[in-house]
Write a protein that holds these residues in place. Structure first.
Motif, PDB file in Angstrom:
ATOM      1  N   ARG A   1     -10.535   1.629  -2.996  1.00  0.00           N
ATOM      2  CA  ARG A   1     -10.658   1.732  -1.532  1.00  0.00           C
ATOM      3  C   ARG A   1     -10.229   3.087  -0.994  1.00  0.00           C
ATOM      4  NH1 ARG A   1      -8.037  -3.077  -2.175  1.00  0.00           N
ATOM      5  NH2 ARG A   1      -6.099  -2.229  -1.335  1.00  0.00           N
ATOM      6  N   ASN A   2      -9.447   3.847  -1.749  1.00  0.00           N
ATOM      7  CA  ASN A   2      -8.907   5.131  -1.292  1.00  0.00           C
ATOM      8  C   ASN A   2      -9.409   6.234  -2.213  1.00  0.00           C
ATOM      9  OD1 ASN A   2      -6.733   4.398   0.910  1.00  0.00           O
ATOM     10  ND2 ASN A   2      -6.611   2.861  -0.686  1.00  0.00           N
ATOM     11  N   ARG A   3     -10.542   6.777  -1.869  1.00  0.00           N
ATOM     12  CA  ARG A   3     -11.243   7.744  -2.716  1.00  0.00           C
ATOM     13  C   ARG A   3     -10.397   8.942  -3.139  1.00  0.00           C
ATOM     14  NH1 ARG A   3     -16.313   7.149  -3.706  1.00  0.00           N
ATOM     15  NH2 ARG A   3     -17.715   5.922  -2.448  1.00  0.00           N
ATOM     16  N   ARG A   4      -9.474   9.360  -2.311  1.00  0.00           N
ATOM     17  CA  ARG A   4      -8.705  10.576  -2.645  1.00  0.00           C
ATOM     18  C   ARG A   4      -7.862  10.418  -3.903  1.00  0.00           C
ATOM     19  NH1 ARG A   4      -3.564  11.707   0.698  1.00  0.00           N
ATOM     20  NH2 ARG A   4      -2.624   9.667   0.800  1.00  0.00           N
ATOM     21  N   TYR A   5      -7.579   9.190  -4.300  1.00  0.00           N
ATOM     22  CA  TYR A   5      -6.796   8.968  -5.511  1.00  0.00           C
ATOM     23  C   TYR A   5      -7.659   8.873  -6.761  1.00  0.00           C
ATOM     24  CZ  TYR A   5      -2.993   8.199  -2.271  1.00  0.00           C
ATOM     25  OH  TYR A   5      -2.059   8.365  -1.281  1.00  0.00           O
ATOM     26  N   LYS A   6      -8.975   8.805  -6.589  1.00  0.00           N
ATOM     27  CA  LYS A   6      -9.878   8.715  -7.747  1.00  0.00           C
ATOM     28  C   LYS A   6      -9.803   9.967  -8.618  1.00  0.00           C
ATOM     29  CE  LYS A   6     -13.106   5.264  -6.160  1.00  0.00           C
ATOM     30  NZ  LYS A   6     -14.493   4.887  -5.977  1.00  0.00           N
ATOM     31  N   GLU A   7      -9.392  11.099  -8.044  1.00  0.00           N
ATOM     32  CA  GLU A   7      -9.255  12.332  -8.838  1.00  0.00           C
ATOM     33  C   GLU A   7      -8.139  12.224  -9.870  1.00  0.00           C
ATOM     34  OE1 GLU A   7      -6.369  14.977  -5.947  1.00  0.00           O
ATOM     35  OE2 GLU A   7      -8.508  14.942  -5.544  1.00  0.00           O
TER      36      GLU A   7
ATOM     37  N   PRO B   1      -5.110  -5.360 -11.222  1.00  0.00           N
ATOM     38  CA  PRO B   1      -6.219  -5.510 -10.268  1.00  0.00           C
ATOM     39  C   PRO B   1      -5.876  -5.025  -8.852  1.00  0.00           C
ATOM     40  CG  PRO B   1      -5.977  -7.497 -11.584  1.00  0.00           C
ATOM     41  CD  PRO B   1      -4.812  -6.619 -11.913  1.00  0.00           C
ATOM     42  N   LYS B   2      -4.646  -5.265  -8.396  1.00  0.00           N
ATOM     43  CA  LYS B   2      -4.263  -4.817  -7.053  1.00  0.00           C
ATOM     44  C   LYS B   2      -4.258  -3.298  -6.954  1.00  0.00           C
ATOM     45  CE  LYS B   2      -1.539  -8.693  -5.410  1.00  0.00           C
ATOM     46  NZ  LYS B   2      -0.259  -9.098  -4.841  1.00  0.00           N
ATOM     47  N   ILE B   3      -3.728  -2.629  -7.974  1.00  0.00           N
ATOM     48  CA  ILE B   3      -3.661  -1.166  -7.954  1.00  0.00           C
ATOM     49  C   ILE B   3      -5.057  -0.575  -8.123  1.00  0.00           C
ATOM     50  CG2 ILE B   3      -2.689   0.875  -9.068  1.00  0.00           C
ATOM     51  CD1 ILE B   3      -0.243  -0.935  -9.779  1.00  0.00           C
ATOM     52  N   ALA B   4      -5.871  -1.161  -8.997  1.00  0.00           N
ATOM     53  CA  ALA B   4      -7.248  -0.689  -9.180  1.00  0.00           C
ATOM     54  C   ALA B   4      -8.031  -0.834  -7.875  1.00  0.00           C
ATOM     55  CB  ALA B   4      -7.931  -1.463 -10.301  1.00  0.00           C
TER      56      ALA B   4
ATOM     57  N   GLU C   1       0.820  -1.208   0.000  1.00  0.00           N
ATOM     58  CA  GLU C   1       0.000   0.000   0.000  1.00  0.00           C
ATOM     59  C   GLU C   1       0.857   1.263   0.000  1.00  0.00           C
ATOM     60  OE1 GLU C   1      -3.033  -0.227   3.003  1.00  0.00           O
ATOM     61  OE2 GLU C   1      -4.189  -1.648   1.792  1.00  0.00           O
ATOM     62  N   ASN C   2       1.943   1.261   0.770  1.00  0.00           N
ATOM     63  CA  ASN C   2       2.822   2.435   0.790  1.00  0.00           C
ATOM     64  C   ASN C   2       3.516   2.636  -0.557  1.00  0.00           C
ATOM     65  OD1 ASN C   2       2.440   3.598   3.360  1.00  0.00           O
ATOM     66  ND2 ASN C   2       3.602   1.936   4.273  1.00  0.00           N
TER      67      ASN C   2
END
Length: 97
Positions: A83-89, A75-78, A53-54
């Motif tokens: 799971r981490n909404r802040r990266y969806k931007e 699939p792991k990165i997707a 994750e880090n």
């Protein structure tokens, strides 16, 4: 974990973090203003959920600093982005996870 050095190896088209004698990699392909993250490989010697994750966070922060968009085909990165909404931007317009 914060002191790990992320390297963008443009020649091999991968992001790398070296820990002792082990090399963790996220393979990428750049196309215009987008970076496709295609595969993550972490050796067993340093394999852990926390490390993975880090590592993904560091790569996504690097991409954000460059004002690029990310297309996670691994699939792991997707799953991490989901799971981490802040990266969806960082996703290009029209890409939904």
């Amino acid at each position: 974990m914060e002191n790990l050095n992320l390297v963008n190896n443009e020649f091999l088209r991968q992001f790398e973090i070296k820990v002792d004698d082990s090399l963790a990699r996220i393979e990428s392909a750049e196309q215009g203003r987008k970076i496709f993250l295609t595969k993550i490989s972490i050796p067993e010697a340093i394999q852990s959920v926390e490390f993975e994750e880090n590592f993904i966070k560091k790569v996504l922060e690097f991409i954000a600093e460059k004002n690029l968009r990310v297309v996670p085909t691994s699939p792991k990165i997707a799953g991490f982005v989901r799971r981490n909404r802040r990266y969806k931007e960082l996703l290009p317009v029209g890409i939904k996870l």
